[in-house]
Design a protein around this motif. Structure first.
Motif, PDB file in Angstrom:
ATOM      1  N   SER A  26       0.829  -1.214   0.000  1.00 21.68           N
ATOM      2  CA  SER A  26       0.000   0.000   0.000  1.00 21.68           C
ATOM      3  C   SER A  26       0.863   1.264   0.000  1.00 21.68           C
ATOM      4  CB  SER A  26      -0.994  -0.014   1.171  1.00 21.68           C
ATOM      5  OG  SER A  26      -0.311  -0.018   2.382  1.00 21.68           O
ATOM      6  N   ARG A  27       2.073   1.198   0.551  1.00 17.76           N
ATOM      7  CA  ARG A  27       2.941   2.380   0.543  1.00 17.76           C
ATOM      8  C   ARG A  27       3.553   2.635  -0.824  1.00 17.76           C
ATOM      9  NH1 ARG A  27       7.035   1.063   4.877  1.00 17.76           N
ATOM     10  NH2 ARG A  27       8.394   2.571   3.865  1.00 17.76           N
ATOM     11  N   PHE A  28       4.055   1.574  -1.447  1.00 18.25           N
ATOM     12  CA  PHE A  28       4.792   1.749  -2.718  1.00 18.25           C
ATOM     13  C   PHE A  28       4.001   1.273  -3.930  1.00 18.25           C
ATOM     14  CE2 PHE A  28       8.063   1.166   0.590  1.00 18.25           C
ATOM     15  CZ  PHE A  28       8.756   2.358   0.443  1.00 18.25           C
ATOM     16  N   LEU A  29       2.785   0.775  -3.726  1.00 14.93           N
ATOM     17  CA  LEU A  29       1.924   0.249  -4.791  1.00 14.93           C
ATOM     18  C   LEU A  29       2.500  -1.018  -5.429  1.00 14.93           C
ATOM     19  CD1 LEU A  29       0.993   3.675  -6.465  1.00 14.93           C
ATOM     20  CD2 LEU A  29      -0.140   2.517  -4.551  1.00 14.93           C
ATOM     21  N   HIS A  30       3.613  -1.482  -4.920  1.00 12.96           N
ATOM     22  CA  HIS A  30       4.167  -2.788  -5.289  1.00 12.96           C
ATOM     23  C   HIS A  30       5.182  -3.154  -4.217  1.00 12.96           C
ATOM     24  CE1 HIS A  30       7.444  -0.250  -6.628  1.00 12.96           C
ATOM     25  NE2 HIS A  30       8.143  -1.266  -7.093  1.00 12.96           N
ATOM     26  N   ILE A  31       5.823  -4.309  -4.358  1.00 12.68           N
ATOM     27  CA  ILE A  31       6.863  -4.667  -3.396  1.00 12.68           C
ATOM     28  C   ILE A  31       8.200  -4.294  -4.034  1.00 12.68           C
ATOM     29  CG2 ILE A  31       7.807  -6.505  -1.955  1.00 12.68           C
ATOM     30  CD1 ILE A  31       4.799  -6.041  -1.494  1.00 12.68           C
ATOM     31  N   PRO A  32       8.824  -3.203  -3.598  1.00 14.37           N
ATOM     32  CA  PRO A  32      10.080  -2.788  -4.226  1.00 14.37           C
ATOM     33  C   PRO A  32      11.175  -3.830  -3.981  1.00 14.37           C
ATOM     34  CG  PRO A  32       9.149  -1.037  -2.836  1.00 14.37           C
ATOM     35  CD  PRO A  32       8.412  -2.292  -2.527  1.00 14.37           C
ATOM     36  N   ILE A  70      -8.091  -0.900  -8.790  1.00 12.81           N
ATOM     37  CA  ILE A  70      -9.500  -1.290  -8.775  1.00 12.81           C
ATOM     38  C   ILE A  70      -9.636  -2.726  -9.273  1.00 12.81           C
ATOM     39  CG2 ILE A  70     -11.798  -0.702  -9.610  1.00 12.81           C
ATOM     40  CD1 ILE A  70     -10.791   2.157 -10.070  1.00 12.81           C
ATOM     41  N   LEU A  71     -10.145  -3.594  -8.410  1.00 11.77           N
ATOM     42  CA  LEU A  71     -10.299  -5.003  -8.772  1.00 11.77           C
ATOM     43  C   LEU A  71     -11.779  -5.369  -8.832  1.00 11.77           C
ATOM     44  CD1 LEU A  71      -7.561  -6.596  -6.473  1.00 11.77           C
ATOM     45  CD2 LEU A  71      -7.382  -6.010  -8.896  1.00 11.77           C
ATOM     46  N   ALA A 119     -22.845  -5.353  -8.343  1.00 11.89           N
ATOM     47  CA  ALA A 119     -21.472  -5.736  -8.625  1.00 11.89           C
ATOM     48  C   ALA A 119     -20.536  -5.172  -7.553  1.00 11.89           C
ATOM     49  CB  ALA A 119     -21.065  -5.223 -10.003  1.00 11.89           C
ATOM     50  N   ALA A 120     -19.483  -5.919  -7.264  1.00 15.13           N
ATOM     51  CA  ALA A 120     -18.584  -5.525  -6.194  1.00 15.13           C
ATOM     52  C   ALA A 120     -17.160  -5.356  -6.719  1.00 15.13           C
ATOM     53  CB  ALA A 120     -18.599  -6.561  -5.089  1.00 15.13           C
ATOM     54  N   VAL A 121     -16.488  -4.354  -6.179  1.00 16.80           N
ATOM     55  CA  VAL A 121     -15.082  -4.146  -6.524  1.00 16.80           C
ATOM     56  C   VAL A 121     -14.291  -3.853  -5.253  1.00 16.80           C
ATOM     57  CG1 VAL A 121     -15.622  -3.199  -8.798  1.00 16.80           C
ATOM     58  CG2 VAL A 121     -15.305  -1.661  -6.895  1.00 16.80           C
ATOM     59  N   LEU A 122     -13.001  -4.091  -5.329  1.00 19.74           N
ATOM     60  CA  LEU A 122     -12.086  -3.662  -4.273  1.00 19.74           C
ATOM     61  C   LEU A 122     -11.306  -2.476  -4.812  1.00 19.74           C
ATOM     62  CD1 LEU A 122     -10.532  -7.098  -3.154  1.00 19.74           C
ATOM     63  CD2 LEU A 122     -12.405  -5.852  -2.058  1.00 19.74           C
ATOM     64  N   VAL A 123     -11.335  -1.372  -4.079  1.00 16.73           N
ATOM     65  CA  VAL A 123     -10.521  -0.215  -4.449  1.00 16.73           C
ATOM     66  C   VAL A 123      -9.476  -0.041  -3.356  1.00 16.73           C
ATOM     67  CG1 VAL A 123     -10.495   2.218  -5.082  1.00 16.73           C
ATOM     68  CG2 VAL A 123     -12.534   0.857  -5.535  1.00 16.73           C
ATOM     69  N   ASN A 124      -8.240  -0.261  -3.707  1.00 17.11           N
ATOM     70  CA  ASN A 124      -7.149  -0.252  -2.723  1.00 17.11           C
ATOM     71  C   ASN A 124      -7.505  -1.108  -1.505  1.00 17.11           C
ATOM     72  OD1 ASN A 124      -5.950   1.431  -4.512  1.00 17.11           O
ATOM     73  ND2 ASN A 124      -6.143   3.289  -3.278  1.00 17.11           N
ATOM     74  N   GLY A 125      -8.121  -2.246  -1.764  1.00 20.85           N
ATOM     75  CA  GLY A 125      -8.441  -3.186  -0.696  1.00 20.85           C
ATOM     76  C   GLY A 125      -9.751  -2.911   0.005  1.00 20.85           C
ATOM     77  N   ARG A 126     -10.386  -1.768  -0.291  1.00 21.19           N
ATOM     78  CA  ARG A 126     -11.670  -1.478   0.344  1.00 21.19           C
ATOM     79  C   ARG A 126     -12.816  -1.920  -0.551  1.00 21.19           C
ATOM     80  NH1 ARG A 126     -11.826   4.383   3.040  1.00 21.19           N
ATOM     81  NH2 ARG A 126     -14.001   3.786   3.256  1.00 21.19           N
ATOM     82  N   THR A 127     -13.853  -2.463   0.088  1.00 26.06           N
ATOM     83  CA  THR A 127     -14.929  -3.093  -0.669  1.00 26.06           C
ATOM     84  C   THR A 127     -15.999  -2.087  -1.029  1.00 26.06           C
ATOM     85  OG1 THR A 127     -14.495  -5.107   0.567  1.00 26.06           O
ATOM     86  CG2 THR A 127     -16.549  -5.010  -0.669  1.00 26.06           C
ATOM     87  N   LEU A 128     -16.324  -2.043  -2.305  1.00 19.62           N
ATOM     88  CA  LEU A 128     -17.352  -1.143  -2.815  1.00 19.62           C
ATOM     89  C   LEU A 128     -18.449  -2.042  -3.398  1.00 19.62           C
ATOM     90  CD1 LEU A 128     -16.262   1.951  -4.840  1.00 19.62           C
ATOM     91  CD2 LEU A 128     -18.316   0.724  -5.457  1.00 19.62           C
ATOM     92  N   VAL A 129     -19.704  -1.806  -2.981  1.00 23.71           N
ATOM     93  CA  VAL A 129     -20.784  -2.738  -3.341  1.00 23.71           C
ATOM     94  C   VAL A 129     -21.881  -2.055  -4.152  1.00 23.71           C
ATOM     95  CG1 VAL A 129     -20.427  -4.371  -1.463  1.00 23.71           C
ATOM     96  CG2 VAL A 129     -21.820  -2.333  -1.069  1.00 23.71           C
ATOM     97  N   ARG A 130     -22.743  -2.907  -4.745  1.00 22.42           N
ATOM     98  CA  ARG A 130     -23.919  -2.459  -5.519  1.00 22.42           C
ATOM     99  C   ARG A 130     -23.536  -1.433  -6.595  1.00 22.42           C
ATOM    100  NH1 ARG A 130     -25.199  -2.508  -0.269  1.00 22.42           N
ATOM    101  NH2 ARG A 130     -25.120  -0.246  -0.100  1.00 22.42           N
TER     102      ARG A 130
END
Lengths: 584, 178
Positions: A26-32, A70-71, A119-130
């Motif tokens: 979450s800090r670097f958006l990947h594993i450096p 966004i997943l 429909a559900a998505v994860l945005v930066n790990g947070r769940t967004l619904v409907r």
């Protein structure tokens, strides 16, 4: 022996590899790459182990994702891949490829457990619904203006419980600590006797007798014993643990404490799937309240020596970690590869110590049994399936959500309760379970007939069942851990055959080869994933043969790919267009 | 009784399976009582005539491989995919991790020591397929003889079974490689 995590027991262990990798991601958006060796040194782990863990879990990445990652779920119930394509268009981004300005990346992920409010998505790990198509322009604007998630409309993140029918467990009248007070009054032997009397069986789907599991673990002599709550609810279509962890978390933890009381464990872990990360703050608050009330910690309820506390460990997007021995590997900061059993976790579990791994719902049931007694529980359900079951109902019905009924309810009755009578087919127990057609709707939901961990996915006549089964087969190929060849190689081959048939290029030969391969994958795979991965396509073949038949070509054989198209690149590179540069 | 006619060929393979075929050693002499060879490195026949059994080593990496395989499928009553490359693509399929363009550029343009860099375009040279494929993705395959290479014993067993009119069955020891 691997380093114990007990230094952090009682808190979310910050020294757990998965948590450190979540932080880096979450800090670097990947594993450096430069962070890996220092992390390995600090955690006293081999670099190779850290590297392998990064590659194993879906939520860790080697190259940077967008500031908004966004997943979209690709589940048949909470999926929204059409919306994903639309959002990709709005934001000018290809699935899986981070936008050049680094602002956004969009991809798909396996079921996120929001099947009743997709429909559900994860945005930066947070769940967004409907999520609906109408919201997409607003969402795209929030991304383009780099608006922090906390300033997004709060109702987008409001996950609902959707409890449609409550029964034994969900009609909750218990107060915090009722179960523990009853237990310490009666004593551990009596509590175990009540669980046995109740004939409680594991709610994850396999149905192993809980009292026997606790007894085996209690009888195993070792320096430590552990309780693990399996909250890696990854089977597509299953979301009942999400509701239990949201609104009944106190009972889940109390159930763990009851188990600890019986097996004499001092530490417990809640292994929570990464997709349920949004639940962590409320779960931690519940744990703190229980510590304050002396329901966790030292000398619980003033019982000298009854010391027990719980840590939450967050997974990172790996379905296989729902398999108990893979879960233990993951807890031990390794790749989630299932162990060879026996020995079973009850004698050789976490860090090689006797460990009970129980489903969330099983532990809640244990609390009710501690209070009301085994007879009370045993009076409900069927001969071999005592008590009630919490079902997660989703798909083509008017009221998707949580339904708790005594074991033994027929599929038809459940369909009527949820407004799903028009179903042509129901998938019981998720992709690894059983597909049934109308002729079987009279069957009972119980261990002796149709076993399920809770997932009930309903498909109306408008659904293309081949698309559903193809979705499931892609899911297994994606989630295979890669340890054993029959599953690692077999599941992508099954996917290939199904794709070929679905695209209208399959023949009888392909269908026969696919069925033959499916049986091989089932028989030869190391764990339940591979052993069940072919179920959907074999069930479809047995129960809906016409779904295949109407797609098949009436010829002996058809290649897997367009041969002439396979020469396109080399034709261009060599500037050739003669007869020999083509294949018919 | 007329002899059983066998054709063999190597496509994108290393001829290792053919070498292993020769490991049948003196049993080949006995076998020749019952079989004769059509197209094969042993005969140097260029095109396959109607045959009973076709043994194909190697996968498909170019257009010519496809033509040869199709001829074998057309002419052979029973077609056997022989060895790891024919069954799974094997070592040649390691290029499937790259695009065919990357492969050609590395070999003919950017590789160390390349003189006069150019991608060859002589019509005599068969064009490469975008990926290397196993045989069963292009024609129907009747039997698979696994191994890298399959042992001489495995060749002998599958041929003996077929000559005896039996469904071929290799014992576990011949399918166990470690």
């Amino acid at each position: 022996m691997p380093k114990s995590l007990s230094s952090g027991a009682g808190q979310q262990p910050h020294d757990h590899l998965l948590h450190r990798l979540h932080d880096l991601q979450s800090r670097f958006l990947h594993i450096p790459p430069l962070e890996i060796a220092p992390l390995a040194t600090e955690l006293d782990l081999p670099v190779s182990q850290v590297e392998s863990v990064i590659d194993f879990y879906s939520f860790f990445h080697r190259s940077p994702r967008g500031r908004f990652d966004i997943l979209f779920s690709n589940c048949t119930s909470c999926g929204g891949l059409t919306l994903m394509q639309q959002l990709c268009g709005l934001l000018g981004v290809q699935p899986g490829v981070t936008r050049a300005d680094g602002m956004v990346s969009i991809d798909q992920t396996s079921c996120v457990g929001m099947c009743d409010q997709g429909a559900a998505v994860l945005v930066n790990g947070r769940t967004l619904v409907r999520l609906t198509a109408a919201q997409l322009p607003h969402l795209a604007q929030l991304v383009n203006t780099a608006t922090p998630l906390d300033e997004w409309p709060a109702d987008w993140f409001a996950v609902q419980d959707n409890i449609r029918h409550a029964g034994l467990l969900l009609n909750d009248t218990l107060s915090a600590g009722d179960g523990l007070r009853a237990a310490v009054q009666a004593g551990a032997d009596q509590l175990l006797a009540e669980i046995r009397q109740a004939s409680l069986r594991g709610r994850g789907g396999a149905g192993f007798p809980t009292a026997m599991k606790w007894q085996f673990c209690r009888d195993a002599t070792a320096p430590e014993h552990y309780v693990v709550c399996n909250a890696d609810e990854g089977e597509p279509g299953t979301f009942k643990d999400r509701v239990l962890l949201h609104s009944y978390a106190q009972q889940v933890f109390e159930g763990m404490a009851l188990c600890a009381y019986v097996i004499k464990a001092q530490h417990g872990f809640l292994y929570l799937r990464g997709e349920y990360r949004y639940l962590v703050p409320s779960l931690e608050a519940t744990l703190d309240a229980m510590r304050t009330a002396n329901l966790l910690g030292e000398n619980i309820l003033n019982q000298p020596g009854f010391n027990f506390d719980i840590s939450i460990v967050l997974g990172a997007g790996a379905y296989i970690c729902g398999e108990e021995s893979a879960l233990l590997e993951s807890l031990e900061q390794k790749r989630g590869v299932p162990r060879v059993r026996p020995p079973f976790p009850v004698t050789h579990g976490y860090l090689g110590q006797p460990t009970v791994v129980d489903n969330v719902e099983t532990l809640v049931a244990a609390v009710h049994i501690a209070v009301h007694g085994g007879e009370w529980f045993r009076a409900h359900g069927t001969a071999q399936s005592a008590g009630s079951k919490v079902f997660s109902v989703s798909g083509d019905c008017t009221a998707p959500g949580i339904y708790e009924y005594p074991f033994g309810i027929s599929v038809q009755d459940l369909l009527e309760a949820c407004g799903g009578q028009d179903a042509q087919a129901v998938q019981i127990g998720g992709p690894s379970g059983t597909l049934i057609g109308r002729a079987e709707f009279g069957r009972k939901l119980a261990f002796e007939d149709l076993a399920t961990g809770g997932s009930i996915m309903i498909y109306s006549a408008q659904r293309d069942l081949l698309a559903v089964v193809r979705n499931f087969t892609h899911f297994f190929a994606h989630e295979s851990c890669g340890f054993c060849t029959p599953c690692r190689v077999g599941t992508p081959l099954l996917r290939k055959y199904l794709d070929k048939i679905a695209s209208g290029h399959g023949t009888v030969y392909d269908r026969e080869e696919m069925a033959r391969l499916g049986k091989l994958v089932k028989r030869r795979s190391h764990c339940g994933l591979g052993q069940t991965a072919a179920n959907p396509l074999l069930d479809l073949l047995a129960k809906f043969p016409q779904v295949y038949a109407e797609r098949l070509l009436h010829q002996d054989y058809e290649p897997f790919f367009n041969l002439d198209a396979a020469l396109t690149t080399t034709r261009e590179l060599t500037h050739r267009d003669d007869a020999e540069a083509h294949l018919s | 009784m007329s002899k059983i006619r066998i054709a063999t060929t190597s496509l994108a393979g290393c001829f290792g399976c053919h070498m292993s075929f020769l490991d049948m050693d003196e049993r080949l002499v006995g076998l020749l009582e019952y079989v004769e060879f059509d197209r094969s490195p042993l005969t140097d026949i260029k095109h396959c005539q109607p045959c009973d059994i076709g043994l194909v080593e190697g996968g498909l990496c170019n257009a010519e491989n496809v033509h040869v395989l199709r001829e074998f499928r057309q002419q052979c009553k029973i077609l056997i995919a022989v060895g790891a490359c024919a069954i799974n693509g094997g070592v040649p399929a390691m290029r499937n991790h790259y695009t065919v363009q990357e492969c050609l550029e590395e070999a003919y343009l950017n590789g160390v020591g390349v003189d006069n860099p150019m991608i060859p375009s002589d019509p005599e040279l068969p064009l490469l397929l975008s990926k290397v494929h196993p045989l069963h993705e292009v024609v129907r395959v009747d039997y698979y003889l696994p191994g890298c290479p399959p042992s001489g014993d495995a060749f002998f067993t599958i041929l003996s079974d077929l000559l005896a009119g039996k469904e071929p069955s290799l014992p576990k020891a011949m399918l166990h490689y470690d």
